[in-house]
Write an enzyme that holds these catalytic residues in place. Structure first.
Site, PDB file in Angstrom:
ATOM      1  N   LYS A 268     -89.200 -15.068 -46.376  1.00 55.21           N
ATOM      2  CA  LYS A 268     -89.721 -16.005 -45.364  1.00 55.21           C
ATOM      3  C   LYS A 268     -91.239 -15.852 -45.216  1.00 55.21           C
ATOM      4  CE  LYS A 268     -85.447 -16.414 -42.670  1.00 55.21           C
ATOM      5  NZ  LYS A 268     -84.635 -15.261 -43.153  1.00 55.21           N
TER       6      LYS A 268
HETATM    7  P1  BMP Z   1     -74.993 -12.863 -41.512  1.00 54.61           P
HETATM    8  O1  BMP Z   1     -74.044 -13.849 -42.209  1.00 54.61           O
HETATM    9  O2  BMP Z   1     -74.596 -11.444 -41.696  1.00 54.61           O
HETATM   10  O3  BMP Z   1     -75.275 -13.242 -40.091  1.00 54.61           O
HETATM   11  O4  BMP Z   1     -76.401 -12.966 -42.292  1.00 54.61           O
HETATM   12  C1  BMP Z   1     -77.179 -14.135 -42.309  1.00 54.61           C
HETATM   13  C2  BMP Z   1     -78.309 -14.019 -43.289  1.00 54.61           C
HETATM   14  O5  BMP Z   1     -78.959 -15.285 -43.366  1.00 54.61           O
HETATM   15  C3  BMP Z   1     -79.378 -13.002 -42.944  1.00 54.61           C
HETATM   16  O6  BMP Z   1     -79.809 -12.390 -44.154  1.00 54.61           O
HETATM   17  C4  BMP Z   1     -80.520 -13.820 -42.350  1.00 54.61           C
HETATM   18  O7  BMP Z   1     -81.813 -13.319 -42.671  1.00 54.61           O
HETATM   19  C5  BMP Z   1     -80.337 -15.169 -43.004  1.00 54.61           C
HETATM   20  N1  BMP Z   1     -80.742 -16.334 -42.169  1.00 54.61           N
HETATM   21  C6  BMP Z   1     -80.069 -16.656 -41.008  1.00 54.61           C
HETATM   22  O8  BMP Z   1     -79.149 -15.941 -40.574  1.00 54.61           O
HETATM   23  N2  BMP Z   1     -80.424 -17.787 -40.315  1.00 54.61           N
HETATM   24  C7  BMP Z   1     -81.414 -18.626 -40.722  1.00 54.61           C
HETATM   25  O9  BMP Z   1     -81.656 -19.649 -40.094  1.00 54.61           O
HETATM   26  C8  BMP Z   1     -82.110 -18.292 -41.904  1.00 54.61           C
HETATM   27  C9  BMP Z   1     -81.754 -17.147 -42.615  1.00 54.61           C
HETATM   28  O10 BMP Z   1     -82.395 -16.851 -43.725  1.00 54.61           O
END
Ligand code: BMP
Length: 259
Positions: free
Chosen positions: A94
């Protein structure tokens, strides 16, 4: 024609970014529109996870700066695994600094992201500078530009989202897709919608993350590729969990095209 109604292979002619073309081929070959968020803390864990889940994903998404024992061998091994299992590496850095600093963060420092990640994420907030900074690499790089975010009470407005999308259109050779939460840019089948915040049987975590189901994210939110992290990484059988998400997401996309 709306991108929501096209099969992945039929979208290849619409994209100008070479990495997006590769990605669309991988998605069709593996019948997988699943991106794994591999948010683990050591090199060994990351490599084991990549081996286990590799057959079921089109992208493995890293936050390489959370690895506690990083060294260059790790990204070398990760690259080998990605070639063997046919998926792409996305470093979810990002980027959000001035162009010059983004250029240095992308190519230099400890992580040398440009040497192993074919895909990166960028914020749109700084304007075109960050895209210009990596533009000359567009044969070998795809950018997912973030225009919406999955967290509760985030500060992104609809006018920001709209302006960010317009900015992306000016860099179509470089842009693989858009990270967002709703069905935007329907008339641009060349851009892929990458949507995080996907987990079965959960509505969110204690730190603002918000989840939808695999069906919802594809059928209602317009995702072309869904990002699943803890839904897979915290499962007792991660390969089995990945296969399950892969099947649900793929079936939902097929349903969307046929609807
Ligand atoms: P999880 O499914 O464990 O919540 O992880 C989500 C992943 O997606 C994380 O690596 C986070 O950085 C990324 N992410 C997010 O959750 N929301 C966004 O809007 C953008 C992301 O990159």
């Amino acid at each position: 024609q709306s991108r929501l109604k096209l099969q992945y292979t039929d979208r290849i002619p619409f994209t100008k970014n070479p990495v997006a073309k590769r990605l669309l081929k991988i998605i069709s070959e593996k019948q997988s529109n699943l991106c794994l968020a591999a948010d683990v803390l050591t090199g060994t864990e990351l490599l084991n996870l990549a081996e286990e889940v590799g057959p079921y994903i089109c992208i493995l998404k890293t936050h390489i700066d959370i690895i506690e024992d990083f060294n260059e061998n790790l990204t070398k091994h990760l690259k080998d695994i990605s070639q063997r299992h046919n998926f792409l590496l996305l470093e979810d850095r990002k980027f959000a600094d001035i162009g010059k600093v983004v250029q240095l963060q992308y190519t230099k420092g400890v992580f040398k992201i440009s040497s192993w990640a074919k895909l990166i994420t960028q914020h749109a907030i700084i304007g075109p500078g960050a895209l210009q900074a990596v533009k000359q690499n567009s044969e070998d790089l795809g950018v997912f530009l973030l225009t919406e975010i999955s967290t509760k009470d985030n500060l992104i407005s609809s006018s920001y989202t709209k302006a960010a999308l317009e900015m992306a259109e000016g860099f179509s050779h470089l842009i693989t897709g858009i990270v967002c939460q709703s069905p935007l840019f329907l008339d641009k089948p060349g851009f892929l919608q990458l949507t995080p915040g996907v987990k079965l049987n959960s509505i969110g975590d204690s730190l603002g993350q918000q989840y939808s189901s695999p069906e919802n994210v594809i059928l209602e939110r317009g995702a072309d590729i869904a990002v699943v992290g803890r839904g897979i990484t915290e499962a007792t059988d991660r390969a089995q969990a990945a296969e399950k998400y892969r099947n649900l997401l793929w079936e939902a996309y097929q349903k969307r095209v046929e609807m």
